[in-house]
Scaffold this active site. Structure first.
Site, mmCIF file in Angstrom:
data_model
loop_
_atom_site.group_PDB
_atom_site.id
_atom_site.type_symbol
_atom_site.label_atom_id
_atom_site.label_comp_id
_atom_site.label_asym_id
_atom_site.label_seq_id
_atom_site.Cartn_x
_atom_site.Cartn_y
_atom_site.Cartn_z
ATOM 1 N N TYR A 56 -3.035 3.578 2.953
ATOM 2 C CA TYR A 56 -2.821 3.918 4.521
ATOM 3 C C TYR A 56 -3.778 4.714 5.013
ATOM 4 O O TYR A 56 -4.426 4.503 6.214
ATOM 5 C CB TYR A 56 -1.545 4.447 4.807
ATOM 6 N N GLY A 89 -3.240 4.859 -4.352
ATOM 7 C CA GLY A 89 -3.119 5.302 -5.621
ATOM 8 C C GLY A 89 -1.761 5.244 -6.577
ATOM 9 O O GLY A 89 -1.482 4.154 -6.703
ATOM 10 N N TYR A 104 0.634 -1.110 -0.078
ATOM 11 C CA TYR A 104 0.049 0.135 -0.069
ATOM 12 C C TYR A 104 1.054 1.301 -0.050
ATOM 13 O O TYR A 104 2.152 1.254 0.492
ATOM 14 C CB TYR A 104 -0.988 0.005 1.264
ATOM 15 N N CYS A 105 0.297 2.323 -0.381
ATOM 16 C CA CYS A 105 0.907 3.704 -0.208
ATOM 17 C C CYS A 105 -0.069 4.476 0.602
ATOM 18 O O CYS A 105 -0.827 4.095 1.249
ATOM 19 C CB CYS A 105 1.205 4.246 -1.722
ATOM 20 N N PHE A 106 0.150 5.479 0.399
ATOM 21 C CA PHE A 106 -0.876 6.844 1.165
ATOM 22 C C PHE A 106 -2.303 6.539 0.854
ATOM 23 O O PHE A 106 -3.031 6.183 1.761
ATOM 24 C CB PHE A 106 -0.303 8.213 1.174
#
Length: 368
Positions: A124, A99, A94-96
């Site tokens: 996140y 995206g 995952y990223c923030f």
């Protein structure tokens, strides 16, 4: 597993391995327990891309990102992601916000390493929101009991023996008093909240709908108890744990002197660790100087210094009992007595360790 996940409950209940591809500075501000930080961009690269985005727009920023993360740098990062994915085939990335960054990592893993690895939709931010909601829902829906008692009665020990005990001090890595700071430091506020929420989620999944928490007030060291939970705990029943004065002194001696010193020595070595422990102990007492008043503070400090000298010269901890007993008798016990009187109408039970454990267990059998 599906290609991309939106079932955050499943992720946390099953300790799904997670790869966080945010920059280290983002990861340091808040993350989930046990997560590996394997960023797409380091802090410097992220800052350059962000500046480019601000002045030149998304297309230019994406182009700069591909330029910065290319060649050997790109190969090294793909290999790190691939190693994680091979070691954790049931994991996710995952990223923030779920995206562009996580999509790029996902694409590069597939194209360059042949690994089709799922990402978390919403990233996140969505998972963090889910955990905040988890704590808020518990505060609104669950029953709670506050375990109170004089300093040194062993409240944390009782919490540890309860299947529905929520250990705020454990999640905050702090023993809860002015002397409670641990050598390993505390988590960020976000990390503390995440750990607590995951604990609540798992215990509710096992059928618990009533929880026992230690009487901590608003803060556990530098960590703040979540507002909704703290407000709820101000109205719930209180159980008071009792123990003999001498037993309490021995427990404080063990936890705050013997074990704390051993922790410092384990990290810093014998000489430096002992010095740092002594400095921490004196600093902790100093935080109470105004409340204690000048004469009482100086007397306690003198007693503490004598105990530290004897500890260093002879390895004898016995003099520590003097300042511990005086501090409990003249400061902590009167403060507790005042608080107890102000909340007397909420006290539903009091007793020793065995009696309190039996009572709390009888009140909180899991459902289903």
């Amino acid at each position: 597993m599906p290609d991309n996940l939106t079932d955050y409950r499943h992720i946390f209940l099953n300790d799904v391995p997670m790869m966080d591809v945010r920059a280290p500075v983002e990861f340091g501000q808040g993350a989930f327990p046990g997560v590996a930080n394997l960023p797409l961009m380091d802090d410097g690269e992220r800052q350059q891309v962000g500046t480019c985005y601000k002045h030149k727009g998304q297309e230019a920023a994406i182009a700069l990102g591909h330029q910065l993360v290319s060649g050997a740098t790109k190969r090294q990062r793909i290999e790190a992601w691939a190693q994680f994915a091979r070691a954790h085939p049931q994991g996710v990335l995952y990223c923030f916000r779920g995206g562009l960054r996580s999509q790029i990592v996902q694409q590069w893993l597939l194209n360059e390493a042949g690994i089709d690895y799922p990402r978390v939709v919403g990233g996140y931010k969505a998972m963090r929101g889910f955990l905040i909601g988890t704590t808020q829902a518990a505060a609104a829906e669950c029953g709670f009991v506050v375990l109170s008692g004089l300093t040194g009665t062993g409240k944390t020990e009782v919490i540890a023996q309860l299947s529905n005990g929520l250990d705020l001090e454990g999640h905050a890595n702090h023993r809860g008093s002015s002397f409670g700071q641990r050598v390993s430091g505390q988590p960020t506020q976000i990390d503390f909240e995440n750990r607590l929420a995951i604990d609540v989620l798992k215990r509710r999944a096992r059928g618990h709908e009533t929880f026992v928490l230690e009487d901590e007030g608003r803060h556990v060291g530098s960590c703040s108890v979540p507002l909704e939970l703290r407000q709820r705990l101000e109205r719930v029943p209180i159980v008071c744990l009792e123990d003999a004065f001498d037993a309490r002194v021995e427990r404080i001696l063990r936890d705050y002197v013997q074990q704390q010193c051993a922790d410092f020595v384990a990290v810093h070595g014998d000489a430096a660790g002992t010095d740092l422990f002594a400095a921490r102990l004196l600093d902790s007492l100093g935080k109470l100087a105004k409340r204690l008043g000048g004469d009482r503070y100086q007397a306690l400090r003198g007693s503490m210094l004598a105990a530290l000298v004897q500890q260093r010269s002879r390895g004898d901890l016995s003099l520590h009992r003097d300042w511990i007993a005086a501090l409990m008798r003249d400061y902590y016990d009167p403060m507790y007595a005042y608080q107890r009187r102000s909340r007397a109408d909420r006290i539903v039970f009091q007793g020793d360790h065995r009696a309190v454990l039996d009572f709390l267990r009888s009140q909180s059998a899991p459902r289903g």
